[in-house]
Enzyme design. Sequence first.
Site, PDB file in Angstrom:
ATOM      1  N   HIS A 163     -10.079  13.548   0.642  1.00 56.78           N
ATOM      2  CA  HIS A 163      -9.535  14.665  -0.128  1.00 56.78           C
ATOM      3  C   HIS A 163     -10.123  15.943   0.464  1.00 56.78           C
ATOM      4  O   HIS A 163     -11.346  16.092   0.508  1.00 56.78           O
ATOM      5  CB  HIS A 163      -9.990  14.600  -1.587  1.00 56.78           C
ATOM      6  CG  HIS A 163      -9.468  13.437  -2.369  1.00 56.78           C
ATOM      7  ND1 HIS A 163      -8.400  13.536  -3.215  1.00 56.78           N
ATOM      8  CD2 HIS A 163      -9.899  12.154  -2.458  1.00 56.78           C
ATOM      9  CE1 HIS A 163      -8.180  12.366  -3.802  1.00 56.78           C
ATOM     10  NE2 HIS A 163      -9.080  11.509  -3.368  1.00 56.78           N
ATOM     11  N   HIS A 183      -6.448   2.630   0.608  1.00 60.57           N
ATOM     12  CA  HIS A 183      -6.219   3.001   2.019  1.00 60.57           C
ATOM     13  C   HIS A 183      -7.039   4.283   2.149  1.00 60.57           C
ATOM     14  O   HIS A 183      -6.720   5.286   1.498  1.00 60.57           O
ATOM     15  CB  HIS A 183      -4.720   3.226   2.241  1.00 60.57           C
ATOM     16  CG  HIS A 183      -4.344   3.605   3.647  1.00 60.57           C
ATOM     17  ND1 HIS A 183      -3.264   3.045   4.305  1.00 60.57           N
ATOM     18  CD2 HIS A 183      -4.871   4.521   4.501  1.00 60.57           C
ATOM     19  CE1 HIS A 183      -3.149   3.585   5.517  1.00 60.57           C
ATOM     20  NE2 HIS A 183      -4.113   4.490   5.652  1.00 60.57           N
ATOM     21  N   GLY A 238     -13.330   6.149  -9.213  1.00 58.55           N
ATOM     22  CA  GLY A 238     -12.025   6.798  -9.198  1.00 58.55           C
ATOM     23  C   GLY A 238     -11.154   6.532  -7.994  1.00 58.55           C
ATOM     24  O   GLY A 238     -10.107   7.157  -7.857  1.00 58.55           O
ATOM     25  N   CYS A 272       0.528   3.362   3.156  1.00 57.83           N
ATOM     26  CA  CYS A 272       1.261   2.784   4.294  1.00 57.83           C
ATOM     27  C   CYS A 272       2.746   3.112   4.160  1.00 57.83           C
ATOM     28  O   CYS A 272       3.407   3.426   5.158  1.00 57.83           O
ATOM     29  CB  CYS A 272       1.047   1.274   4.371  1.00 57.83           C
ATOM     30  SG  CYS A 272      -0.586   0.821   4.995  1.00 57.83           S
ATOM     31  N   CYS A 298       0.848  -1.208   0.000  1.00 58.07           N
ATOM     32  CA  CYS A 298       0.000   0.000   0.000  1.00 58.07           C
ATOM     33  C   CYS A 298       0.880   1.253   0.000  1.00 58.07           C
ATOM     34  O   CYS A 298       1.705   1.457   0.895  1.00 58.07           O
ATOM     35  CB  CYS A 298      -0.913  -0.013   1.222  1.00 58.07           C
ATOM     36  SG  CYS A 298      -1.786   1.538   1.463  1.00 58.07           S
ATOM     37  N   HIS A 303      -4.328   0.812   8.350  1.00 65.67           N
ATOM     38  CA  HIS A 303      -4.737   0.504   6.976  1.00 65.67           C
ATOM     39  C   HIS A 303      -6.179   0.004   6.982  1.00 65.67           C
ATOM     40  O   HIS A 303      -6.483  -1.076   7.469  1.00 65.67           O
ATOM     41  CB  HIS A 303      -3.824  -0.540   6.331  1.00 65.67           C
ATOM     42  CG  HIS A 303      -4.246  -0.853   4.932  1.00 65.67           C
ATOM     43  ND1 HIS A 303      -3.757  -0.167   3.836  1.00 65.67           N
ATOM     44  CD2 HIS A 303      -5.160  -1.724   4.447  1.00 65.67           C
ATOM     45  CE1 HIS A 303      -4.349  -0.621   2.748  1.00 65.67           C
ATOM     46  NE2 HIS A 303      -5.196  -1.579   3.096  1.00 65.67           N
ATOM     47  N   ASP A 327      -1.602  16.432  -1.633  1.00 63.40           N
ATOM     48  CA  ASP A 327      -1.779  15.552  -2.788  1.00 63.40           C
ATOM     49  C   ASP A 327      -0.736  15.914  -3.851  1.00 63.40           C
ATOM     50  O   ASP A 327      -0.479  17.100  -4.114  1.00 63.40           O
ATOM     51  CB  ASP A 327      -3.199  15.709  -3.355  1.00 63.40           C
ATOM     52  CG  ASP A 327      -3.555  14.577  -4.309  1.00 63.40           C
ATOM     53  OD1 ASP A 327      -4.453  13.792  -3.981  1.00 63.40           O
ATOM     54  OD2 ASP A 327      -2.918  14.471  -5.390  1.00 63.40           O
ATOM     55  N   ASN A 385     -13.522   9.047  -2.400  1.00 64.20           N
ATOM     56  CA  ASN A 385     -13.832   8.139  -3.499  1.00 64.20           C
ATOM     57  C   ASN A 385     -13.886   6.728  -2.927  1.00 64.20           C
ATOM     58  O   ASN A 385     -12.985   6.311  -2.193  1.00 64.20           O
ATOM     59  CB  ASN A 385     -12.756   8.242  -4.586  1.00 64.20           C
ATOM     60  CG  ASN A 385     -12.820   9.563  -5.313  1.00 64.20           C
ATOM     61  OD1 ASN A 385     -13.898  10.115  -5.527  1.00 64.20           O
ATOM     62  ND2 ASN A 385     -11.672  10.103  -5.684  1.00 64.20           N
ATOM     63  N   HIS A 427      -8.819   7.643   2.325  1.00 67.24           N
ATOM     64  CA  HIS A 427      -8.251   8.994   2.394  1.00 67.24           C
ATOM     65  C   HIS A 427      -9.345   9.995   2.104  1.00 67.24           C
ATOM     66  O   HIS A 427     -10.144   9.827   1.180  1.00 67.24           O
ATOM     67  CB  HIS A 427      -7.096   9.170   1.407  1.00 67.24           C
ATOM     68  CG  HIS A 427      -7.380   8.667   0.031  1.00 67.24           C
ATOM     69  ND1 HIS A 427      -7.356   7.329  -0.272  1.00 67.24           N
ATOM     70  CD2 HIS A 427      -7.721   9.317  -1.107  1.00 67.24           C
ATOM     71  CE1 HIS A 427      -7.664   7.178  -1.557  1.00 67.24           C
ATOM     72  NE2 HIS A 427      -7.896   8.364  -2.081  1.00 67.24           N
TER      73      HIS A 427
HETATM   74  P1  AMP Z   1      -8.148   8.396  -5.159  1.00 65.87           P
HETATM   75  O1  AMP Z   1      -8.152   8.480  -6.662  1.00 65.87           O
HETATM   76  O2  AMP Z   1      -9.362   8.960  -4.506  1.00 65.87           O
HETATM   77  O3  AMP Z   1      -7.802   7.003  -4.685  1.00 65.87           O
HETATM   78  O4  AMP Z   1      -6.980   9.370  -4.695  1.00 65.87           O
HETATM   79  C1  AMP Z   1      -5.644   9.020  -4.659  1.00 65.87           C
HETATM   80  C2  AMP Z   1      -4.902  10.313  -4.585  1.00 65.87           C
HETATM   81  O5  AMP Z   1      -3.584  10.040  -4.145  1.00 65.87           O
HETATM   82  C3  AMP Z   1      -4.786  11.046  -5.931  1.00 65.87           C
HETATM   83  O6  AMP Z   1      -5.378  12.339  -5.818  1.00 65.87           O
HETATM   84  C4  AMP Z   1      -3.277  11.111  -6.172  1.00 65.87           C
HETATM   85  O7  AMP Z   1      -2.866  12.312  -6.776  1.00 65.87           O
HETATM   86  C5  AMP Z   1      -2.732  10.963  -4.760  1.00 65.87           C
HETATM   87  N1  AMP Z   1      -1.396  10.400  -4.678  1.00 65.87           N
HETATM   88  C6  AMP Z   1      -0.933   9.273  -5.256  1.00 65.87           C
HETATM   89  N2  AMP Z   1       0.352   9.056  -4.929  1.00 65.87           N
HETATM   90  C7  AMP Z   1       0.710  10.073  -4.105  1.00 65.87           C
HETATM   91  C8  AMP Z   1       1.912  10.421  -3.408  1.00 65.87           C
HETATM   92  N3  AMP Z   1       3.029   9.674  -3.503  1.00 65.87           N
HETATM   93  N4  AMP Z   1       1.921  11.546  -2.672  1.00 65.87           N
HETATM   94  C9  AMP Z   1       0.812  12.314  -2.562  1.00 65.87           C
HETATM   95  N5  AMP Z   1      -0.351  12.027  -3.176  1.00 65.87           N
HETATM   96  C10 AMP Z   1      -0.410  10.933  -3.940  1.00 65.87           C
HETATM   97 ZN    ZN Z   2      -2.316   1.306   3.687  1.00 69.85          ZN
END
Ligand code: AMP
Ligand code: ZN
Length: 112
Positions: free
Chosen positions: A103, A99, A94, A10, A7, A49, A33, A88, A101
Site C-alpha cells: 500500500h 497476493h 488485516g 491475479c 486470486c 503470485h 486502491d 499487511n 501488495h
Molecule cells: P489488505 O487488506 O492489505 O489485504 O489490502 C487489500 C486492499 O485491496 C484493500 O485496501 C482493498 O480496498 C483493495 N482492493 C480490493 N479489491 C480491489 C479491487 N478490485 N481494485 C482495487 N483495490 C482493491
Molecule cells: Zn495472485
Amino acid sequence: MCLQDDCIFCKILEKKIPSTPVYEDNLVYAFNDINPKAAIHVLIIPKKHIQNVTELSHNDPQTLLHIIDVAQQIADKEFHGSYRLIFNTGKEVGQSVFHVHAHVLTGEYLSE
Ligand code: AMP
Ligand code: ZN
C-alpha cells in the site's frame, strides 16, 4: 506470469477485473486502491503470485527492492517524495488479499 485461479489480484493482472493503472513494467503492476485511505492510495503487486512480503523477500528480493523504487517514483511525482508503505501480513492484522501488495499512501499530509 505465475497466476492463481481464485486470486482477485491475479484476475486484475489478467484484466478479468478492471483496475485503474498507475505504473507497469515486466515485474510489477501498480493500480489505485478501490477504497482509498489517503488522497493517493496505490497498490503495487508483483506479476508473480506470492502470498506475502516475507515470501517475496525470500523468493524474489529484487522485486521487493523494485517495489520500493516504484513507490518512491510515485511519491516523487505526487507529493515531494514522501510516502507511507504498508504490507499487511496475515489476516489478524488485516491482510485480506493473499497476493502480496504494497500500500502506497501519499498525496496529503498524514498523521503519525
Ligand atoms: P489488505 O487488506 O492489505 O489485504 O489490502 C487489500 C486492499 O485491496 C484493500 O485496501 C482493498 O480496498 C483493495 N482492493 C480490493 N479489491 C480491489 C479491487 N478490485 N481494485 C482495487 N483495490 C482493491
Ligand atoms: Zn495472485
